[in-house]
Design a protein around this motif. Sequence first.
Motif, PDB file in Angstrom:
ATOM      1  N   SER A   4       1.537 -24.553 -38.445  1.00  0.00           N
ATOM      2  CA  SER A   4       0.183 -24.028 -38.306  1.00  0.00           C
ATOM      3  C   SER A   4      -0.421 -23.794 -39.665  1.00  0.00           C
ATOM      4  CB  SER A   4       0.191 -22.706 -37.516  1.00  0.00           C
ATOM      5  OG  SER A   4       1.005 -21.772 -38.143  1.00  0.00           O
ATOM      6  N   ALA A   5      -1.721 -23.973 -39.748  1.00  0.00           N
ATOM      7  CA  ALA A   5      -2.418 -23.746 -41.008  1.00  0.00           C
ATOM      8  C   ALA A   5      -2.704 -22.274 -41.176  1.00  0.00           C
ATOM      9  CB  ALA A   5      -3.737 -24.528 -41.012  1.00  0.00           C
ATOM     10  N   PRO A   6      -2.927 -21.835 -42.408  1.00  0.00           N
ATOM     11  CA  PRO A   6      -3.381 -20.472 -42.621  1.00  0.00           C
ATOM     12  C   PRO A   6      -4.618 -20.204 -41.788  1.00  0.00           C
ATOM     13  CG  PRO A   6      -2.772 -21.450 -44.689  1.00  0.00           C
ATOM     14  CD  PRO A   6      -2.713 -22.540 -43.668  1.00  0.00           C
ATOM     15  N   THR A   7      -4.690 -19.019 -41.211  1.00  0.00           N
ATOM     16  CA  THR A   7      -5.802 -18.699 -40.340  1.00  0.00           C
ATOM     17  C   THR A   7      -6.538 -17.489 -40.847  1.00  0.00           C
ATOM     18  OG1 THR A   7      -4.370 -17.308 -38.989  1.00  0.00           O
ATOM     19  CG2 THR A   7      -4.592 -19.608 -38.316  1.00  0.00           C
ATOM     20  N   LYS A   8      -7.737 -17.298 -40.326  1.00  0.00           N
ATOM     21  CA  LYS A   8      -8.505 -16.113 -40.666  1.00  0.00           C
ATOM     22  C   LYS A   8      -9.225 -15.643 -39.432  1.00  0.00           C
ATOM     23  CE  LYS A   8     -12.614 -18.522 -42.307  1.00  0.00           C
ATOM     24  NZ  LYS A   8     -13.631 -17.811 -41.572  1.00  0.00           N
ATOM     25  N   SER A   9      -9.343 -14.337 -39.259  1.00  0.00           N
ATOM     26  CA  SER A   9     -10.065 -13.799 -38.123  1.00  0.00           C
ATOM     27  C   SER A   9     -11.496 -13.510 -38.521  1.00  0.00           C
ATOM     28  CB  SER A   9      -9.389 -12.501 -37.639  1.00  0.00           C
ATOM     29  OG  SER A   9      -9.431 -11.515 -38.636  1.00  0.00           O
ATOM     30  N   ARG A  10     -12.410 -13.707 -37.559  1.00  0.00           N
ATOM     31  CA  ARG A  10     -13.817 -13.520 -37.827  1.00  0.00           C
ATOM     32  C   ARG A  10     -14.448 -12.766 -36.666  1.00  0.00           C
ATOM     33  NH1 ARG A  10     -16.890 -16.977 -40.677  1.00  0.00           N
ATOM     34  NH2 ARG A  10     -18.275 -17.194 -38.908  1.00  0.00           N
ATOM     35  N   LEU A 142      -1.585 -16.660 -44.245  1.00  0.00           N
ATOM     36  CA  LEU A 142      -1.095 -18.014 -44.477  1.00  0.00           C
ATOM     37  C   LEU A 142       0.142 -18.215 -43.624  1.00  0.00           C
ATOM     38  CD1 LEU A 142      -1.342 -18.074 -48.373  1.00  0.00           C
ATOM     39  CD2 LEU A 142      -2.990 -18.998 -46.751  1.00  0.00           C
ATOM     40  N   ALA A 143       0.273 -19.408 -43.042  1.00  0.00           N
ATOM     41  CA  ALA A 143       1.429 -19.653 -42.177  1.00  0.00           C
ATOM     42  C   ALA A 143       1.803 -21.121 -42.178  1.00  0.00           C
ATOM     43  CB  ALA A 143       1.132 -19.195 -40.750  1.00  0.00           C
ATOM     44  N   LEU A 144       3.089 -21.374 -42.079  1.00  0.00           N
ATOM     45  CA  LEU A 144       3.611 -22.725 -41.885  1.00  0.00           C
ATOM     46  C   LEU A 144       4.842 -22.589 -41.011  1.00  0.00           C
ATOM     47  CD1 LEU A 144       3.428 -25.776 -42.676  1.00  0.00           C
ATOM     48  CD2 LEU A 144       5.139 -25.261 -44.424  1.00  0.00           C
ATOM     49  N   ALA A 145       4.800 -23.243 -39.835  1.00  0.00           N
ATOM     50  CA  ALA A 145       5.875 -23.105 -38.852  1.00  0.00           C
ATOM     51  C   ALA A 145       6.099 -21.622 -38.558  1.00  0.00           C
ATOM     52  CB  ALA A 145       7.148 -23.795 -39.347  1.00  0.00           C
ATOM     53  N   ASP A 146       7.317 -21.103 -38.761  1.00  0.00           N
ATOM     54  CA  ASP A 146       7.597 -19.695 -38.471  1.00  0.00           C
ATOM     55  C   ASP A 146       7.552 -18.820 -39.722  1.00  0.00           C
ATOM     56  OD1 ASP A 146       9.841 -20.732 -39.644  1.00  0.00           O
ATOM     57  OD2 ASP A 146      11.269 -19.879 -38.194  1.00  0.00           O
ATOM     58  N   LEU A 147       7.031 -19.376 -40.821  1.00  0.00           N
ATOM     59  CA  LEU A 147       6.872 -18.617 -42.063  1.00  0.00           C
ATOM     60  C   LEU A 147       5.443 -18.086 -42.137  1.00  0.00           C
ATOM     61  CD1 LEU A 147       7.911 -17.763 -44.906  1.00  0.00           C
ATOM     62  CD2 LEU A 147       7.068 -19.976 -45.736  1.00  0.00           C
ATOM     63  N   GLU A 148       5.303 -16.772 -42.321  1.00  0.00           N
ATOM     64  CA  GLU A 148       3.985 -16.147 -42.356  1.00  0.00           C
ATOM     65  C   GLU A 148       3.835 -15.269 -43.590  1.00  0.00           C
ATOM     66  OE1 GLU A 148       2.695 -14.358 -38.533  1.00  0.00           O
ATOM     67  OE2 GLU A 148       4.718 -14.877 -37.865  1.00  0.00           O
ATOM     68  N   ALA A 159      10.479 -16.170 -38.989  1.00  0.00           N
ATOM     69  CA  ALA A 159      11.105 -15.955 -37.678  1.00  0.00           C
ATOM     70  C   ALA A 159      11.149 -14.473 -37.337  1.00  0.00           C
ATOM     71  CB  ALA A 159      12.504 -16.564 -37.645  1.00  0.00           C
ATOM     72  N   GLY A 160      10.114 -13.754 -37.761  1.00  0.00           N
ATOM     73  CA  GLY A 160      10.012 -12.335 -37.459  1.00  0.00           C
ATOM     74  C   GLY A 160      10.725 -11.427 -38.428  1.00  0.00           C
ATOM     75  N   HIS A 161      11.491 -11.975 -39.358  1.00  0.00           N
ATOM     76  CA  HIS A 161      12.233 -11.161 -40.336  1.00  0.00           C
ATOM     77  C   HIS A 161      11.385 -10.952 -41.593  1.00  0.00           C
ATOM     78  CE1 HIS A 161      16.011 -11.554 -38.082  1.00  0.00           C
ATOM     79  NE2 HIS A 161      15.689 -12.824 -37.912  1.00  0.00           N
ATOM     80  N   VAL A 162      11.262  -9.701 -42.012  1.00  0.00           N
ATOM     81  CA  VAL A 162      10.525  -9.395 -43.241  1.00  0.00           C
ATOM     82  C   VAL A 162      11.367  -9.826 -44.438  1.00  0.00           C
ATOM     83  CG1 VAL A 162       9.539  -7.570 -44.680  1.00  0.00           C
ATOM     84  CG2 VAL A 162       9.281  -7.483 -42.191  1.00  0.00           C
ATOM     85  N   LYS A 215      16.090 -17.002 -50.030  1.00  0.00           N
ATOM     86  CA  LYS A 215      15.497 -15.954 -49.201  1.00  0.00           C
ATOM     87  C   LYS A 215      14.789 -16.509 -47.959  1.00  0.00           C
ATOM     88  CE  LYS A 215      14.834 -12.581 -52.914  1.00  0.00           C
ATOM     89  NZ  LYS A 215      13.890 -11.673 -53.616  1.00  0.00           N
ATOM     90  N   ILE A 216      14.285 -17.738 -48.049  1.00  0.00           N
ATOM     91  CA  ILE A 216      13.457 -18.288 -46.978  1.00  0.00           C
ATOM     92  C   ILE A 216      14.192 -19.358 -46.165  1.00  0.00           C
ATOM     93  CG2 ILE A 216      11.388 -19.693 -46.515  1.00  0.00           C
ATOM     94  CD1 ILE A 216      10.095 -18.183 -48.884  1.00  0.00           C
ATOM     95  N   ASP A 217      14.815 -20.312 -46.846  1.00  0.00           N
ATOM     96  CA  ASP A 217      15.394 -21.439 -46.134  1.00  0.00           C
ATOM     97  C   ASP A 217      16.722 -21.114 -45.468  1.00  0.00           C
ATOM     98  OD1 ASP A 217      13.246 -23.016 -46.676  1.00  0.00           O
ATOM     99  OD2 ASP A 217      14.183 -24.178 -48.285  1.00  0.00           O
ATOM    100  N   THR A 218      17.262 -19.954 -45.720  1.00  0.00           N
ATOM    101  CA  THR A 218      18.483 -19.537 -45.022  1.00  0.00           C
ATOM    102  C   THR A 218      18.169 -18.980 -43.633  1.00  0.00           C
ATOM    103  OG1 THR A 218      18.341 -17.368 -46.091  1.00  0.00           O
ATOM    104  CG2 THR A 218      19.726 -19.032 -47.150  1.00  0.00           C
ATOM    105  N   LEU A 219      16.882 -18.771 -43.336  1.00  0.00           N
ATOM    106  CA  LEU A 219      16.477 -18.191 -42.050  1.00  0.00           C
ATOM    107  C   LEU A 219      16.010 -19.240 -41.045  1.00  0.00           C
ATOM    108  CD1 LEU A 219      14.496 -15.090 -43.376  1.00  0.00           C
ATOM    109  CD2 LEU A 219      16.801 -15.120 -42.371  1.00  0.00           C
ATOM    110  N   GLY A 220      16.092 -20.511 -41.406  1.00  0.00           N
ATOM    111  CA  GLY A 220      15.639 -21.558 -40.506  1.00  0.00           C
ATOM    112  C   GLY A 220      15.721 -22.902 -41.193  1.00  0.00           C
TER     113      GLY A 220
END
Length: 237
Positions: A4-10, A142-148, A159-162, A215-220
Amino acid sequence: MPASAPTKSRGTDRPGRVLVVDDEENITFLLESALRHFGFEVHVARTGRDAMSAMDSFDPDVVLLDVMLPDLDGFEIVRRMRAGGRHTPVLFLTARDAVDDKVRGLTLGGDDYVTKPFSLEEVVARIQVILRRQGMGVTNRLALADLEMDDDAHIVRRAGHVIDLSPTEYKLLRFLLLNAGRVLSRSQILDHVWQYDFGGHATVVETYISYLRKKIDTLGPPLIQTVRGVGYSLRSG
């Protein structure tokens, strides 16, 4: 879950619309890619006349406008917009950096003026400021797949992990997310993340890429890809 692309609320039912007016293909490609990653709808016009037509058909919320175009120049476009009663905010994005040009652009009705070369983050930030002035709420995510990355709360999750990141790791990840899918050279990363206050060796890029991977690629599935002989890219799948 697809990338998913980075999103913004309006405060509206549709994403913000940005009209990019520039005859340089490499510039429009970079701007269109970055803005779409932030969730904006983007339309590109390469001539002044195409830009004037898009004002009605696309109905932009913001216009990114180069001054030097093959037919009508940017100043004339703004003059016609304002004379016709169209008050869409205009951000000039041009290589013409003379003070007289800046004064002229703002006096004619431009809302902001950025000179080339520019930072994509700066352009996006200035667009967000303009939208806030128009009463359009903007939340940076900003988001890509399950990274936010929640840029307002300064929180990164996968994947929900801070994920706890140092300031430099955060800045590096933000740059990769903003340019998701693009291959970034080591020099591009070094110039953006460390800018002019770094006097060490370029191998610092490889070091911090390694930190992020741990830190990131070990979670998925791995997201940070090495493009041999070129640089790095953040990609899903």
